[in-house]
Write a protein that holds these residues in place. Sequence first.
Motif, PDB file in Angstrom:
ATOM      1  N   TYR A  18     -12.384 -19.267   4.334  1.00  8.56           N
ATOM      2  CA  TYR A  18     -12.859 -18.234   4.662  1.00  8.56           C
ATOM      3  C   TYR A  18     -14.334 -18.409   4.677  1.00  8.56           C
ATOM      4  CZ  TYR A  18     -12.959 -18.215  -0.329  1.00  8.56           C
ATOM      5  OH  TYR A  18     -13.099 -18.452  -1.649  1.00  8.56           O
ATOM      6  N   LYS A  19     -15.318 -17.588   4.924  1.00  9.91           N
ATOM      7  CA  LYS A  19     -16.576 -17.841   5.011  1.00  9.91           C
ATOM      8  C   LYS A  19     -17.704 -17.340   4.079  1.00  9.91           C
ATOM      9  CE  LYS A  19     -16.061 -18.126  10.139  1.00  9.91           C
ATOM     10  NZ  LYS A  19     -16.447 -17.662  11.450  1.00  9.91           N
ATOM     11  N   THR A  20     -17.254 -15.856   3.592  1.00  6.45           N
ATOM     12  CA  THR A  20     -18.245 -15.347   2.590  1.00  6.45           C
ATOM     13  C   THR A  20     -17.504 -15.334   1.122  1.00  6.45           C
ATOM     14  OG1 THR A  20     -17.517 -13.053   3.246  1.00  6.45           O
ATOM     15  CG2 THR A  20     -19.379 -14.307   4.588  1.00  6.45           C
ATOM     16  N   SER A  21     -18.331 -14.813   0.393  1.00  6.32           N
ATOM     17  CA  SER A  21     -17.847 -14.604  -1.274  1.00  6.32           C
ATOM     18  C   SER A  21     -16.863 -13.579  -1.127  1.00  6.32           C
ATOM     19  CB  SER A  21     -19.181 -14.520  -1.982  1.00  6.32           C
ATOM     20  OG  SER A  21     -19.691 -13.184  -1.672  1.00  6.32           O
ATOM     21  N   ILE A  22     -16.028 -13.802  -1.815  1.00  2.66           N
ATOM     22  CA  ILE A  22     -14.711 -12.710  -1.942  1.00  2.66           C
ATOM     23  C   ILE A  22     -14.610 -12.399  -3.429  1.00  2.66           C
ATOM     24  CG2 ILE A  22     -13.385 -13.762  -0.216  1.00  2.66           C
ATOM     25  CD1 ILE A  22     -11.698 -15.069  -2.207  1.00  2.66           C
ATOM     26  N   ASN A  23     -14.032 -11.415  -3.638  1.00  2.00           N
ATOM     27  CA  ASN A  23     -13.559 -10.598  -4.947  1.00  2.00           C
ATOM     28  C   ASN A  23     -12.100 -11.014  -5.250  1.00  2.00           C
ATOM     29  OD1 ASN A  23     -16.032  -9.294  -5.446  1.00  2.00           O
ATOM     30  ND2 ASN A  23     -15.296  -7.457  -4.278  1.00  2.00           N
ATOM     31  N   ASN A  24     -11.208 -11.241  -4.407  1.00  2.00           N
ATOM     32  CA  ASN A  24     -10.026 -11.686  -4.218  1.00  2.00           C
ATOM     33  C   ASN A  24      -9.469 -11.981  -3.056  1.00  2.00           C
ATOM     34  OD1 ASN A  24      -8.428  -9.595  -3.241  1.00  2.00           O
ATOM     35  ND2 ASN A  24      -9.127  -8.405  -4.924  1.00  2.00           N
ATOM     36  N   LEU A  25      -8.404 -12.828  -3.076  1.00  2.00           N
ATOM     37  CA  LEU A  25      -7.531 -13.302  -1.895  1.00  2.00           C
ATOM     38  C   LEU A  25      -6.206 -13.183  -1.704  1.00  2.00           C
ATOM     39  CD1 LEU A  25      -8.342 -16.212   0.491  1.00  2.00           C
ATOM     40  CD2 LEU A  25      -5.925 -15.874  -0.391  1.00  2.00           C
ATOM     41  N   GLN A  26      -5.554 -12.606  -0.866  1.00  2.00           N
ATOM     42  CA  GLN A  26      -4.053 -12.270  -0.643  1.00  2.00           C
ATOM     43  C   GLN A  26      -3.270 -12.885   0.092  1.00  2.00           C
ATOM     44  OE1 GLN A  26      -4.271  -7.461  -1.049  1.00  2.00           O
ATOM     45  NE2 GLN A  26      -6.429  -8.208  -1.217  1.00  2.00           N
ATOM     46  N   TRP A  27      -2.166 -12.983   0.027  1.00  2.00           N
ATOM     47  CA  TRP A  27      -1.334 -13.589   1.056  1.00  2.00           C
ATOM     48  C   TRP A  27      -0.101 -12.253   1.270  1.00  2.00           C
ATOM     49  CZ3 TRP A  27      -1.597 -18.037   3.767  1.00  2.00           C
ATOM     50  CH2 TRP A  27      -2.384 -18.725   3.203  1.00  2.00           C
ATOM     51  N   TYR A  28       0.074 -12.177   2.583  1.00  2.00           N
ATOM     52  CA  TYR A  28       1.027 -11.183   3.180  1.00  2.00           C
ATOM     53  C   TYR A  28       2.215 -12.132   3.905  1.00  2.00           C
ATOM     54  CZ  TYR A  28      -2.003  -7.484   1.792  1.00  2.00           C
ATOM     55  OH  TYR A  28      -2.987  -6.539   1.029  1.00  2.00           O
ATOM     56  N   ARG A  29       3.187 -11.467   3.847  1.00  2.00           N
ATOM     57  CA  ARG A  29       4.295 -11.682   4.629  1.00  2.00           C
ATOM     58  C   ARG A  29       4.760 -10.888   5.904  1.00  2.00           C
ATOM     59  NH1 ARG A  29      10.057 -14.250   3.632  1.00  2.00           N
ATOM     60  NH2 ARG A  29      11.209 -13.145   5.229  1.00  2.00           N
ATOM     61  N   GLN A  30       4.881 -11.272   7.277  1.00  2.00           N
ATOM     62  CA  GLN A  30       5.283 -10.259   8.175  1.00  2.00           C
ATOM     63  C   GLN A  30       6.407 -10.966   9.239  1.00  2.00           C
ATOM     64  OE1 GLN A  30       2.624  -9.731  11.611  1.00  2.00           O
ATOM     65  NE2 GLN A  30       3.035  -7.486  11.838  1.00  2.00           N
ATOM     66  N   ASN A  31       7.517 -10.027   8.811  1.00  2.00           N
ATOM     67  CA  ASN A  31       8.688 -10.240   9.636  1.00  2.00           C
ATOM     68  C   ASN A  31       8.689  -9.806  10.929  1.00  2.00           C
ATOM     69  OD1 ASN A  31      10.079 -11.563   7.548  1.00  2.00           O
ATOM     70  ND2 ASN A  31      11.476 -10.013   7.168  1.00  2.00           N
ATOM     71  N   SER A  32       9.140 -10.440  12.149  1.00  2.00           N
ATOM     72  CA  SER A  32       8.725  -9.988  13.409  1.00  2.00           C
ATOM     73  C   SER A  32       8.865  -8.535  13.662  1.00  2.00           C
ATOM     74  CB  SER A  32       9.706 -10.986  14.396  1.00  2.00           C
ATOM     75  OG  SER A  32       9.439 -10.368  15.713  1.00  2.00           O
ATOM     76  N   ARG A  76       7.465  -5.999  12.221  1.00  2.00           N
ATOM     77  CA  ARG A  76       7.577  -5.068  11.147  1.00  2.00           C
ATOM     78  C   ARG A  76       6.049  -5.093  10.526  1.00  2.00           C
ATOM     79  NH1 ARG A  76      12.797  -4.402   9.530  1.00  2.00           N
ATOM     80  NH2 ARG A  76      11.793  -2.338   8.318  1.00  2.00           N
ATOM     81  N   GLY A  77       5.882  -4.367   9.542  1.00  2.00           N
ATOM     82  CA  GLY A  77       4.626  -4.348   8.751  1.00  2.00           C
ATOM     83  C   GLY A  77       4.432  -5.540   7.733  1.00  2.00           C
ATOM     84  N   LEU A  78       3.165  -5.441   7.322  1.00  2.00           N
ATOM     85  CA  LEU A  78       3.122  -6.618   6.362  1.00  2.00           C
ATOM     86  C   LEU A  78       3.607  -6.277   4.904  1.00  2.00           C
ATOM     87  CD1 LEU A  78       1.377  -7.238   8.674  1.00  2.00           C
ATOM     88  CD2 LEU A  78      -0.155  -8.336   7.153  1.00  2.00           C
ATOM     89  N   VAL A  79       4.005  -7.200   4.119  1.00  2.00           N
ATOM     90  CA  VAL A  79       4.390  -7.158   2.793  1.00  2.00           C
ATOM     91  C   VAL A  79       3.551  -8.220   1.964  1.00  2.00           C
ATOM     92  CG1 VAL A  79       6.153  -7.286   1.261  1.00  2.00           C
ATOM     93  CG2 VAL A  79       6.783  -6.683   3.413  1.00  2.00           C
ATOM     94  N   HIS A  80       2.835  -7.406   0.954  1.00  2.41           N
ATOM     95  CA  HIS A  80       2.140  -8.143   0.028  1.00  2.41           C
ATOM     96  C   HIS A  80       3.037  -9.166  -0.785  1.00  2.41           C
ATOM     97  CE1 HIS A  80      -0.462  -8.692  -3.521  1.00  2.41           C
ATOM     98  NE2 HIS A  80      -1.265  -8.575  -2.934  1.00  2.41           N
ATOM     99  N   LEU A  81       2.524 -10.393  -0.784  1.00  2.00           N
ATOM    100  CA  LEU A  81       3.116 -11.514  -1.620  1.00  2.00           C
ATOM    101  C   LEU A  81       2.351 -11.692  -2.892  1.00  2.00           C
ATOM    102  CD1 LEU A  81       3.935 -13.943   1.218  1.00  2.00           C
ATOM    103  CD2 LEU A  81       5.401 -12.318   0.057  1.00  2.00           C
ATOM    104  N   ILE A  82       1.073 -11.881  -2.967  1.00  2.12           N
ATOM    105  CA  ILE A  82       0.477 -12.332  -4.122  1.00  2.12           C
ATOM    106  C   ILE A  82      -0.940 -12.163  -4.011  1.00  2.12           C
ATOM    107  CG2 ILE A  82       0.487 -14.695  -3.523  1.00  2.12           C
ATOM    108  CD1 ILE A  82       1.149 -15.489  -6.259  1.00  2.12           C
ATOM    109  N   LEU A  83      -1.686 -11.950  -5.094  1.00  2.00           N
ATOM    110  CA  LEU A  83      -3.066 -11.720  -5.173  1.00  2.00           C
ATOM    111  C   LEU A  83      -3.720 -12.596  -6.277  1.00  2.00           C
ATOM    112  CD1 LEU A  83      -5.018  -8.481  -5.218  1.00  2.00           C
ATOM    113  CD2 LEU A  83      -5.551 -10.331  -6.885  1.00  2.00           C
ATOM    114  N   ILE A  84      -4.725 -13.217  -5.778  1.00  2.00           N
ATOM    115  CA  ILE A  84      -5.461 -14.145  -6.664  1.00  2.00           C
ATOM    116  C   ILE A  84      -6.770 -13.766  -6.617  1.00  2.00           C
ATOM    117  CG2 ILE A  84      -5.689 -16.088  -4.909  1.00  2.00           C
ATOM    118  CD1 ILE A  84      -5.446 -18.130  -7.326  1.00  2.00           C
ATOM    119  N   ARG A  85      -7.280 -13.851  -7.925  1.00  4.59           N
ATOM    120  CA  ARG A  85      -8.820 -13.406  -7.892  1.00  4.59           C
ATOM    121  C   ARG A  85      -9.891 -14.376  -8.056  1.00  4.59           C
ATOM    122  NH1 ARG A  85      -5.863  -9.397 -11.004  1.00  4.59           N
ATOM    123  NH2 ARG A  85      -6.568  -7.250 -10.668  1.00  4.59           N
ATOM    124  N   SER A  86     -10.986 -14.017  -7.821  1.00 10.23           N
ATOM    125  CA  SER A  86     -12.097 -15.121  -7.583  1.00 10.23           C
ATOM    126  C   SER A  86     -12.306 -15.833  -8.917  1.00 10.23           C
ATOM    127  CB  SER A  86     -13.459 -14.232  -7.022  1.00 10.23           C
ATOM    128  OG  SER A  86     -13.849 -13.554  -8.026  1.00 10.23           O
TER     129      SER A  86
END
Lengths: 110, 114
Positions: free
Chosen positions: A25-39, A41-51
């Motif tokens: 990523y390019k700019t400063s962040i508060n947190n970063l998250q990973w999501y999963r999307q099955n074909s 379908r909507g996205l499902v939140h997997l995990i959040l990691i704070r800065s």
Amino acid sequence: SQQGEEDPQALSIQEGENATMNCSYKTSINNLQWYRQNSGRGLVHLILIRSNEREKHSGRLRVTLDTSKKSSSLLITASRAADTASYFCATLGGSYIPTFGRGTSLIVHP
Amino acid sequence: SQTIHQWPATLVQPVGSPLSLECTVEGTSNPNLYWYRQAAGRGLQLLFYSVGIGQISSEVPQNLSASRPQDRQFILSSKKLLLSDSGFYLCAWEGRAGVEGEAFFGQGTRLTVV
């Protein structure tokens, strides 16, 4: 504009292997998250990691964050065919709007 | 618990026809609401977001508009659809106490403009 950029764009592995996906990523962040999307379908939140965190685990998932390099990685250990999906990273900065990358398409062959 | 509903799941509309996609959230109050569009094989493009009733911010100039008539209702509209409006539209909410930025998505609407 997209903040996070995942790589690789596509990943094909055998069941039981580990899968590693990266996000930059390019700019400063508060947190970063990973999501999963099955074909198709909507996205499902997997995990959040704070800065202020460097590593986080959830089941077979391991996420690392290196704010000095502005990068994160998602590791899925002992992959299963059911892990086949697209995986997205999303960053949250000062605007408090989740901004997504283009995703990594993971195929796990049984 | 919180849930988000988005409908319809699929939609085929002719060019020039109007559009209305609806999204509602249950189990929370004053959520931040978002509309994203996902082109085939691409990432999510933020279209609109709302931090409160009647408050809409647009991220990209386009043929679409959004409205938030109630706290937990977010509507995506168009007066005249273009072929380029085809895509997968996702509604999301965010605002769970103590977990800023964690977004919860609806199941999406596959829009095909013909």
